[in-house]
Scaffold this motif. Structure first.
Motif, short mmCIF file in Angstrom:
data_model
loop_
_atom_site.label_atom_id
_atom_site.label_comp_id
_atom_site.label_asym_id
_atom_site.label_seq_id
_atom_site.Cartn_x
_atom_site.Cartn_y
_atom_site.Cartn_z
N LYS A 239 67.43 7.23 79.88
CA LYS A 239 67.69 6.63 81.21
C LYS A 239 69.15 6.20 81.31
CE LYS A 239 66.49 3.04 84.48
NZ LYS A 239 67.88 2.65 84.66
N GLU A 240 69.67 5.63 80.22
CA GLU A 240 71.08 5.20 80.25
C GLU A 240 72.02 6.40 80.37
OE1 GLU A 240 70.69 1.11 77.56
OE2 GLU A 240 71.12 3.01 76.57
N LYS A 241 71.61 7.53 79.80
CA LYS A 241 72.46 8.73 79.92
C LYS A 241 72.62 9.13 81.38
CE LYS A 241 70.83 10.31 75.66
NZ LYS A 241 69.83 11.16 75.02
N ILE A 242 71.51 9.09 82.13
CA ILE A 242 71.58 9.43 83.56
C ILE A 242 72.42 8.40 84.32
CG2 ILE A 242 70.17 9.48 85.67
CD1 ILE A 242 69.85 12.06 84.36
N ASP A 243 72.21 7.12 84.01
CA ASP A 243 72.97 6.07 84.71
C ASP A 243 74.45 6.14 84.38
OD1 ASP A 243 70.64 5.18 85.82
OD2 ASP A 243 70.29 3.61 84.31
N CYS A 244 74.75 6.38 83.11
CA CYS A 244 76.14 6.52 82.69
C CYS A 244 76.75 7.76 83.34
CB CYS A 244 76.23 6.62 81.17
SG CYS A 244 77.91 6.81 80.57
N ALA A 245 75.99 8.87 83.34
CA ALA A 245 76.49 10.13 83.91
C ALA A 245 76.84 9.94 85.38
CB ALA A 245 75.44 11.23 83.75
N GLU A 246 76.02 9.19 86.11
CA GLU A 246 76.28 8.99 87.53
C GLU A 246 77.63 8.28 87.75
OE1 GLU A 246 73.80 6.13 89.62
OE2 GLU A 246 74.05 7.27 91.49
N VAL A 247 77.83 7.19 87.03
CA VAL A 247 79.05 6.39 87.22
C VAL A 247 80.28 7.16 86.70
CG1 VAL A 247 80.23 4.27 86.52
CG2 VAL A 247 77.81 4.21 87.18
N PHE A 248 80.13 7.77 85.54
CA PHE A 248 81.24 8.49 84.92
C PHE A 248 81.65 9.70 85.77
CE2 PHE A 248 82.34 11.91 81.83
CZ PHE A 248 83.63 11.47 81.58
N GLN A 249 80.65 10.47 86.23
CA GLN A 249 80.95 11.65 87.04
C GLN A 249 81.66 11.23 88.33
OE1 GLN A 249 79.78 12.87 90.12
NE2 GLN A 249 80.94 14.78 89.88
N LYS A 250 81.18 10.16 88.95
CA LYS A 250 81.80 9.67 90.20
C LYS A 250 83.25 9.27 89.95
CE LYS A 250 79.53 9.39 94.15
NZ LYS A 250 78.93 10.72 93.97
N ALA A 251 83.49 8.61 88.83
CA ALA A 251 84.86 8.18 88.51
C ALA A 251 85.77 9.40 88.40
CB ALA A 251 84.87 7.37 87.22
N ILE A 252 85.30 10.43 87.69
CA ILE A 252 86.11 11.66 87.53
C ILE A 252 86.30 12.35 88.89
CG2 ILE A 252 86.11 13.98 86.52
CD1 ILE A 252 86.59 12.18 84.27
N GLU A 253 85.22 12.40 89.68
CA GLU A 253 85.30 13.06 91.00
C GLU A 253 86.31 12.33 91.90
OE1 GLU A 253 81.45 13.44 92.91
OE2 GLU A 253 82.42 13.74 94.85
N LYS A 254 86.32 11.02 91.85
CA LYS A 254 87.23 10.24 92.68
C LYS A 254 88.69 10.46 92.23
CE LYS A 254 83.99 6.57 94.03
NZ LYS A 254 84.41 6.25 95.43
N ILE A 255 88.91 10.52 90.93
CA ILE A 255 90.26 10.79 90.42
C ILE A 255 90.69 12.20 90.84
CG2 ILE A 255 91.55 11.23 88.28
CD1 ILE A 255 89.89 8.91 87.00
N TYR A 256 89.77 13.15 90.75
CA TYR A 256 90.03 14.54 91.15
C TYR A 256 90.46 14.61 92.61
CZ TYR A 256 88.58 19.36 92.43
OH TYR A 256 88.51 20.64 92.90
N LYS A 257 89.73 13.87 93.47
CA LYS A 257 90.06 13.91 94.91
C LYS A 257 91.33 13.13 95.21
CE LYS A 257 85.38 14.50 96.72
NZ LYS A 257 84.17 13.71 97.04
N ALA A 258 91.46 11.96 94.60
CA ALA A 258 92.61 11.10 94.92
C ALA A 258 93.92 11.71 94.45
CB ALA A 258 92.43 9.73 94.27
N LEU A 259 93.89 12.37 93.31
CA LEU A 259 95.13 12.84 92.70
C LEU A 259 95.26 14.36 92.74
CD1 LEU A 259 95.30 10.51 89.55
CD2 LEU A 259 96.09 10.07 91.87
#
Ligand SMILES: [Zn+2]
Ligand SMILES: [Zn+2]
Ligand SMILES: [Zn+2]
Length: 320
Positions: A239-259
């Motif tokens: 369960k933590e893997k899914i929760d971590c994946a959600e936050v981590f993927q979003k962080a990378i996606e936001k960096i990808y879009k912002a920069l």
């Protein structure tokens, strides 16, 4: 935590939008047909140590030893001396963790696939942590040429090594000292402060938080960590893997879009596997976009210069 300093020099600052205007060094586009990672068998890679398959029977992720390892597989811990010098043989394990799709980088992945990557990290970690020559396992990912990626196909690397790096040792010592003085984990303290104040938060769910650290070493640096006190990454639950994946993927996606798809590195910091207990450490992932180059000042001092306040970076990433 480590006693290191950073400089936040907003006088040379750009607006957050301006960070996206960088020119990426062209990464050679290797046609899929010649890619070592699309066709590991045809390109003479070593045999898999782990493979995940889809319901249709295609592989979705595989792990194999690096053909050109930085650390060689051997159990012998050889030390040597030469006059005033001391050295040891570079032994350990160097593996590549490869997802199947040549073009699908983490910024665009769904969280289930990211959770599968975390699962592979954990699987290989558990397999290697008991080896005699292994005291620390570094897991990291380079994206883009400026971040050291020589192959465009998305992949992470794992190096299981005999020594604990000075950087991790600094964090371990800092966490231990903070605990002695305050009877609290420094990472838990940071996480609850950030969650309460909100100004450096990038994204969060019930169990994980992504934020721009107060002492960011690079513009748009982001840390992802469990909200509850967790010293050992290898004990992460499904369960933590899914929760971590959600936050981590979003962080990378936001960096990808912002920069605008910047080069970046991320790496996992967790308690060493040297047989000792580390009850006051707290595992986390650090994401460092390559927004600046180390020049004379950084090399001579070890002090990095960031040109945007972490609060402004976080605000921008939150909105994107
Ligand atoms: Zn490929
Ligand atoms: Zn903690
Ligand atoms: Zn760390």
């Amino acid at each position: 935590m480590t006693g290191d300093w950073v400089v936040i020099a907003t006088g040379r600052s750009k607006r957050p939008e301006d960070f996206a205007k960088h020119q990426r060094q062209a990464v050679e586009e290797i046609p899929e047909k010649l890619c070592f990672f699309c066709y590991p068998e045809e390109t003479d890679q070593e045999d898999d140590v782990l493979i995940y398959k889809t319901k249709e029977g295609d592989w979705s992720l595989r792990v194999f030893p690096n053909k050109y390892p930085a650390f060689a597989r051997s159990q012998a811990m050889e030390h040597f001396e030469e006059g005033p010098y001391f050295g040891m043989a570079g032994i350990g394990y160097h593996e590549l963790i490869v997802t199947a799709d040549h073009y699908n980088q983490i910024a665009n992945m769904d969280k289930e696939l990211v959770a599968e990557i975390l699962d592979a990290y954990q699987d290989r970690y558990i397999d290697l942590m008991g080896k005699k020559s292994v005291n620390y396992i570094e897991i990291f990912h380079n994206h883009g040429r400026e971040a050291g990626a020589s192959i465009v196909h998305p992949h992470s690397q794992l190096m299981a090594i005999p020594v604990i790096s000075p950087y991790v040792q600094g964090e371990l010592d800092g966490a231990e000292n903070y605990y002695r003085a305050n009877k609290e984990c420094v990472y838990c303290t940071i996480a609850s402060w950030e969650i309460e104040k909100k100004k450096r938060i990038v994204f969060e769910n019930d169990d994980f938080v992504a934020f721009c650290p107060f002492s960011s070493r690079a513009s748009f640096e982001v840390w992802v960590m469990p909200k509850k006190h967790k010293p050992y990454f290898e004990r992460i639950t499904d369960k933590e893997k899914i929760d971590c994946a959600e936050v981590f993927q979003k962080a990378i996606e936001k960096i990808y879009k912002a920069l605008n798809d910047p080069a970046y590195n991320f790496y996992l910091h967790t308690s060493p596997c040297d047989g000792k207990d580390y009850p006051h450490y707290h595992w986390h992932i650090e994401i460092l976009p390559r927004t600046a180059n180390w020049a004379g000042f950084e090399l001579s001092t070890g002090i990095e210069i960031s040109t945007i306040e972490p609060e402004a970076a976080a605000k921008y990433l939150r909105k994107i």
